[in-house]
Design a protein around this motif. Sequence first.
Motif, PDB file in Angstrom:
ATOM      1  N   ASP A 206      -7.814   4.465  -3.398  1.00 41.54           N
ATOM      2  CA  ASP A 206      -6.615   3.859  -3.949  1.00 41.54           C
ATOM      3  C   ASP A 206      -5.556   4.947  -4.115  1.00 41.54           C
ATOM      4  N   ALA A 207      -4.344   4.541  -4.544  1.00 40.19           N
ATOM      5  CA  ALA A 207      -3.243   5.495  -4.642  1.00 40.19           C
ATOM      6  C   ALA A 207      -3.536   6.596  -5.656  1.00 40.19           C
TER       7      ALA A 207
ATOM      8  N   GLN B 256      -1.328  10.300   3.971  1.00 38.48           N
ATOM      9  CA  GLN B 256      -1.701   8.974   4.468  1.00 38.48           C
ATOM     10  C   GLN B 256      -3.147   8.939   4.938  1.00 38.48           C
TER      11      GLN B 256
ATOM     12  N   ASP C 247       0.826  -1.204   0.000  1.00 38.23           N
ATOM     13  CA  ASP C 247       0.000   0.000   0.000  1.00 38.23           C
ATOM     14  C   ASP C 247       0.863   1.258   0.000  1.00 38.23           C
ATOM     15  N   TYR C 248       1.947   1.231   0.778  1.00 38.00           N
ATOM     16  CA  TYR C 248       2.860   2.368   0.813  1.00 38.00           C
ATOM     17  C   TYR C 248       3.609   2.484  -0.510  1.00 38.00           C
TER      18      TYR C 248
ATOM     19  N   GLN D  21      -3.551  10.546  -4.797  1.00 35.22           N
ATOM     20  CA  GLN D  21      -2.656  11.474  -5.480  1.00 35.22           C
ATOM     21  C   GLN D  21      -3.446  12.585  -6.167  1.00 35.22           C
TER      22      GLN D  21
ATOM     23  N   TYR E  35      -5.210   8.451   1.993  1.00 30.48           N
ATOM     24  CA  TYR E  35      -5.058   7.118   1.404  1.00 30.48           C
ATOM     25  C   TYR E  35      -5.610   6.026   2.310  1.00 30.48           C
TER      26      TYR E  35
ATOM     27  N   ALA F 148       2.654   1.549  -3.390  1.00 31.01           N
ATOM     28  CA  ALA F 148       1.735   2.002  -4.434  1.00 31.01           C
ATOM     29  C   ALA F 148       1.678   3.522  -4.506  1.00 31.01           C
ATOM     30  N   MET F 149       1.877   4.201  -3.383  1.00 28.60           N
ATOM     31  CA  MET F 149       1.893   5.664  -3.384  1.00 28.60           C
ATOM     32  C   MET F 149       3.145   6.194  -4.079  1.00 28.60           C
TER      33      MET F 149
END
Length: 483
Positions: free
Chosen positions: A346-347, A336, A117-118, A351, A339, A120-121
Amino acid sequence: MREPLRKIVLVLFLALVTVPVFLCTAGNLSHKSYLSAFCISCVLTLLLWAGRGVSGRFQNRINTRKPVIACVVLSLLCLLINGAFASLFHPVQAADYRTFFQVAKDLAAGNHPGMKDYVAMFPHILGYSSFLSVFLRLFGQNLSVAIALNVVLTTVSGIALFWIIYKLTDTFSASAAYCLWIICPSKLFYNTMSLSEPYYTCLLLLFILLVTGISVMLNRGERPRYVLIAAFAMLSGVILTLVQSSRPIAAVPLLALVIWVLLLMRMEDLRRTWKGWALFILITIVCYAAGQAVWKNYAAEQLEQLPPSLPGYNIYVGFNLETNGSYSDEDMTLFQDRYFGEYERDAESAQQSMLADAKMRIAAAGSRLPRLMLEKLKTLLGHDEGGVFYAMESLSTRQYRISCMVSNIWYYLVCILTVTGTIRIWQSGECGTILVAVLFVVGLILAQMLVEVAARYHYSLIPMLLLVSAYSFPHRYAPRLTA
């Protein structure tokens, strides 16, 4: 029209290199160590200038030797010095670098990243970690593998640097620039860490080496070998794909190449070689686009979601007036929350949300934006303490200060040589592939003004400065490449 454009590019390049150095030294007297380091660099430059006559005989000896021998000797020296430093100094790894290594370990074990998950950012983490995982799978999941890989990549970068400069000038200039690269203090420190900079910087140099090779081929006056050009173009497309996966800056060298061919190359050379360049650029773009599609599919499979299309968070941080465009804990917490918070986005959505906030932050900055840009320039290129900074926990106060001073002396020396090299390029009317490196520096710095900045982000610019600084050394031969 091409000559005025060439001069405008060189002036812009000089301004972007010298202004941050001035702001950090003469414009920052509260930290006298920067000015002291700059003064020492000026003295070293004068000594080099005064020793030109004495070194003339040595220069002639180097230029009469086979360049392959010089490159092999310097490469062995590079492996020895960088390898010795990396084996003797083992700093505590910063959090970002631990993330790179942990993701690489997961991939080497055949698993999805544990912190997908991290990642993906910030999908560039996956790019370098995927590369590193190949070697962890072969040689074991030990940090020493990443360190050894950095040393090898540093040496490959030095080899590419040598041959680019040799094709543009002569053996002595190539050897001098390679020597400067070998002893670069910040690079010695960075090599002891698990990070992506040595990887994508090496790829960028290989791209410029390919472009230089194509230019040499097309300017020999022989019939162009289009099959070989097409093969090199496919390779350059792969290289740019790998660059983009580990640092989203591949568009910068590609645009630099296109601008050079269309606007800066001598018209007579363009008329003679345009078919070869058109084929090279077209196939490079097609292969790069195909590579991007493959990469996105791989990233989506590993992260279980598509990587975001825009770095909204980085743009948001880049216009933080309180931190002068550098990292902020508050900005990361907000990201965060967007997210991982109650919305479960989702990322891409996170964003995009940060991008909307970034637009409001930019609008609110108003008249303070010019000052922010100057501060960001100073952070990015004002000094070269990044490598030492990330090793701070493993150094005493005295060691830290000395290391910072040495790093800055080396960096300011290279900046001074870059200025004299640029003047030589201006005076000689040089229109060769050195301008691709110049355009890359200009493009990357301007692009960096739109996003988060940190001192380490100029790592890939250092070998480009060395390419230009090589012109500050007297050349025995006329430039080997003028297109």
